[in-house]
Design an enzyme around this catalytic site. Structure first.
Site, PDB file in Angstrom:
ATOM      1  N   ASP A 142       0.840  -1.196   0.000  1.00 54.24           N
ATOM      2  CA  ASP A 142       0.000   0.000   0.000  1.00 54.24           C
ATOM      3  C   ASP A 142       0.878   1.250   0.000  1.00 54.24           C
ATOM      4  O   ASP A 142       1.942   1.252  -0.607  1.00 54.24           O
ATOM      5  CB  ASP A 142      -0.931  -0.049   1.225  1.00 54.24           C
ATOM      6  N   HIS A 217      -3.595   5.908   3.605  1.00 53.64           N
ATOM      7  CA  HIS A 217      -4.291   4.721   3.103  1.00 53.64           C
ATOM      8  C   HIS A 217      -3.670   3.428   3.631  1.00 53.64           C
ATOM      9  O   HIS A 217      -4.374   2.508   4.080  1.00 53.64           O
ATOM     10  CB  HIS A 217      -4.262   4.758   1.576  1.00 53.64           C
ATOM     11  N   SER A 546     -11.027  -0.653  -0.890  1.00 51.26           N
ATOM     12  CA  SER A 546      -9.731  -0.673  -0.204  1.00 51.26           C
ATOM     13  C   SER A 546      -9.898  -0.993   1.272  1.00 51.26           C
ATOM     14  O   SER A 546      -8.987  -1.522   1.910  1.00 51.26           O
ATOM     15  CB  SER A 546      -9.033   0.682  -0.338  1.00 51.26           C
TER      16      SER A 546
END
Length: 777
Positions: A142, A217, A546
């Site tokens: 990520d 994220h 996600s």
């Protein structure tokens, strides 16, 4: 599908730096490519594949700038990525050791309450039976990780597993102390990104060439999958409670592959290759293609995932955020666990109340000073210079001191609120358009704001249009947990099937919580990720597939611990065949894009049920050789298929494990395509008894789709100690009456269930008429 020979195959790869010039750019005539080579062709005089790859580049025709090796790959895939001139690229494509050469491409990055929503208990079920995933290693690919976050505390954890072979890359902002017994490894992969971005300083102020997460994220996904227990977690008191990852005792290895400019294939493959070498058990990848999924042989994630699966690693990926259009799901190779997004039974209520007394249900995470309780003037952004509320486009004289109704789409939701604030607006009502339907996504706005559904948006626009002096106010109600509205429901943004590459493989596989999910956040940016947002938070609430992907990655880690002898396919099977397709109201799961019942092209088998997945009764297992046979069945030939195999001897599986059709792959779901109204399709399946009763007897139950007859033979499976694996065949017959294919809907749905009185092993059935037709659903 047409046969895919060497001449038609392109490929994707990446791994170790030899000579690298960050200042190289496309202006020098070089472009980045991923090159797959035949592993067995390495001459014995080279001590490593890396040395061989360097030699290959040195043998190429000269150019003003020399070819530059970015990575060399040797575990999940075999090959390298490099900067090449057009002449050098052509020469490599002609080389007898090269299988394929494809351009390096960019991908995009697609909880305090979700454990309770998923039914976890500290005293029984999957958590206790797996000891919270103790010592299972989850590799999270990520944007990196914020190591100081309390979700990555190693309190209570034992020594690092002896099987771990990775390392913690240090840097000026990532000291050795960043890693511990929870975060056991961290690496950064940026060579592909830097060459594509021309090595400029455009994003240097924010980016870090270390594993540190400057975006948020990666910290969010890592803490969702395997974060430690953190008490009193919240975002400005929203969703307050105890935060924990799905597998709180699992270990985390962070691989930073995504940067401000995207996530490049060469870096992704380098990370997957390294994760295999490091010894991870699960790969969590909330990244995918934008638009339609690429063909398997040009899809770096599919190729890398195949290699990881060969090593017994579960690869869990997000389906994408391109819904509600059909055929938008990405990461759809059958060896990947593909996850869509759903809601949970928690709301962050913020209602819009118009001057005529109507109350419109909305959602918001706004935490600043509230608006006055009195009504304020209300205007529509389309009458003020920018229907979509782009920054700098709203007429300040028309919006100052007023609440602005903005339409969703075009730019970030939080950016619209920022635009209203910069123009002097007092607040914002953000209205969904028809595409997003009634899906409500909460955001930590910089201005008092709420989001309402498409129907409410239409009514508020009409009110503004017909009223002489329209007014409104926003009432913030905080966190609400309960049965209304029902859940789970499929997010409108969640990408859907049918599988446009191989329609006989149902995708997505399952759905999991992905809307308004609370998890850890970086200390580098605010909750909106806007440059003008000065706030810093420990936890943030965001939405996307996600977010659903790491939920399932964590569940896979728990199942890996509870059943260490299960293959990746068996773990997927357990999650698929125990999933449910009804809301907590007892009604079918709803699609928030349409307000109608969802179906298997939208939610796959349904919503994951962790505790039932612990003891599924039967599993549909798949060996690597069967995936090879699947590839042959869809048209791949030697030597092009070596992109996946690496070992030429595996090609024998195309005969030894030959499938009648690709639909015979031992998948835990069924997807059937009828080309004619009277066609008959047959699929074989093999199930393994993994229940405690070795003499279990299962009987079949069939819910046939409309216009289809289903026959299962045999209808009873009697297992024994000697016969723990049994086979059955399903015959699907189209019984459309008159008018031909065009007289029936493009799709219908049903199910096949096996039960022994204790377990229900359910497989969804999806049927299409007319191959290649695209329907709206």
């Amino acid at each position: 599908m047409a046969k895919l020979s060497l001449s038609s195959i392109f490929f994707v790869f990446p791994l170790l730096l030899c000579f690298f010039s960050p200042s190289s750019s496309s202006s020098d005539g070089l472009e980045s490519y991923i090159v797959h080579v035949q592993r067995s062709h390495k001459p014995s005089l080279f001590s490593s594949h890396n040395n061989w790859h360097v030699s290959l580049l040195r043998s190429l025709p000269s150019s003003p700038q020399p070819a530059t090796l970015l990575y060399s790959y040797s575990r999940a895939v075999h090959g390298f990525s490099a900067r090449l001139s057009p002449i050098q690229t052509a020469a490599l494509r002609r080389h007898p050791s090269v299988i394929s050469v494809i351009p390096d491409q960019a991908r995009e990055i697609h909880t305090t309450h979700t454990p309770a929503f998923l039914g976890f208990s500290q005293n029984s079920g999957l958590w206790s039976n797996s000891n919270y995933g103790e010592d299972v290693i989850v590799g999270v690919l990520d944007t990196g990780i914020w190591p100081e976050h309390p979700s990555f505390s190693d309190s209570g954890l034992g020594p690092i597993p002896s099987t771990w072979k990775g390392e913690c890359e240090i840097g000026p902002d990532f000291p050795a102390s960043s890693c511990n017994r929870k975060l056991i490894g961290a690496r950064a992969f940026y060579r592909g990104y830097l060459t594509q971005r021309n090595g400029t300083k455009k994003h240097a102020a924010k980016e870090s060439r270390s594993p540190r997460d400057t975006e948020g994220h990666g910290t969010h996904t890592a803490s969702t999958a395997a974060g430690s227990v953190v008490a009193n977690a919240s975002l400005y008191q929203y969703a307050r409670g105890t935060a924990t990852g799905m597998a709180s005792k699992a270990r985390i290895a962070a691989y930073k592959i995504c940067w401000t400019g995207g996530c490049y294939d060469s870096d992704i493959l380098a990370a997957m290759d390294q994760a295999v070498a490091d010894g991870v058990h699960v790969i969590s990848l909330s990244v995918g293609a934008s638009g339609s999924a690429p063909e398997y042989h040009t899809d770096s994630i599919a190729i890398g995932a195949f290699g990881a699966t060969r090593h017994g690693i579960v690869v869990s990926c997000s389906a994408g955020n391109s819904g509600p259009n059909p055929e938008t799901a990405t990461n759809i190779a059958p060896w990947i666990l593909t996850v869509g997004a759903s809601t949970v039974d928690r709301e962050f209520a913020a209602n819009a109340i118009t001057g005529d007394g109507k109350v419109f249900t909305g959602t918001s995470l706004y935490a600043g000073e509230s608006l006055p309780d009195s009504q304020l003037s209300l205007v529509y952004s389309g009458d003020c210079g920018s229907r979509l509320c782009y920054p700098g486009k709203l007429n300040s004289s028309l919006v100052e001191g007023k609440i602005v109704l903005c339409d969703r789409g075009g730019n970030a939701r939080v950016e619209k609120g920022s635009a209203v604030k910069l123009a002097g607006g007092a607040g914002m009502i953000l209205a969904n358009t028809a595409e997003s339907g009634e899906e409500l996504t909460a955001d930590s706005h910089l201005v008092p704001a709420t989001m309402v559904g498409a129907k409410a948006g239409d009514q508020i626009r009409d009110y503004i249009k017909t009223s002489d002096s329209p007014t409104a106010k926003i009432s913030f109600l905080g966190t609400l947990i309960g049965p209304s509205p029902p859940s789970p429901r499929v997010a409108a943004f969640s990408s859907r099937g049918p599988n446009h590459l191989t329609p006989v493989i149902l995708k997505p596989d399952v759905i999991a919580p992905g809307v308004n999910i609370l998890a850890g956040w970086t200390g580098m940016v605010g909750p909106t990720d806007l440059d003008i947002d000065p706030r810093r938070v420990q936890f943030n609430i965001i939405s996307g597939t996600s977010m659903s992907c790491p939920h399932v990655s964590g569940l896979a880690a728990l199942l890996r611990k509870a059943h260490p002898d299960w293959s990746p396919a068996a773990i997927k099977s357990a999650l698929v065949t125990t999933a449910y397709d009804v809301e907590n109201s007892g009604e079918p799961i709803e699609d928030l894009a349409t307000g109608k019942s969802s179906n298997s092209f939208i939610h796959g088998a349904g919503h994951v049920d962790p505790n039932k997945a612990l003891n599924p009764g039967l599993v549909y297992d798949i060996e690597v050789k069967e995936y090879v046979a699947f590839l042959c069945a869809v048209g791949y030939e030697f030597p092009g298929i070596l992109v996946f195999l690496q070992d030429p001897t595996l090609y024998d599986a195309c005969e030894t494990s030959k499938l009648r059709t690709a639909g015979d792959l031992n998948y835990p779901s069924f997807s059937v395509v009828f080309a004619s109204t009277g066609e008959v399709v047959k699929y074989k399946r093999v199930v393994k008894n993994v229940g405690s009763n070795v003499d279990a007897v299962y009987e079949v139950g069939v819910k046939s789709p409309a216009n289809v007859e289903i026959d299962v033979s045999p209808s009873k499976l009697a297992f024994s100690k000697e016969k723990s694996v049994l086979e059955y065949e399903v015959t699907f017959k189209s019984v459309v009456l008159g008018g031909g294919v065009g007289s029936v809907p493009g799709h219908e749905f049903g199910s096949i269930e096996w039960t022994d009185g204790e377990h229900v092993v359910k497989s969804p059935v999806a049927v299409q008429w007319g191959q290649g037709s695209v329907q709206s659903f």
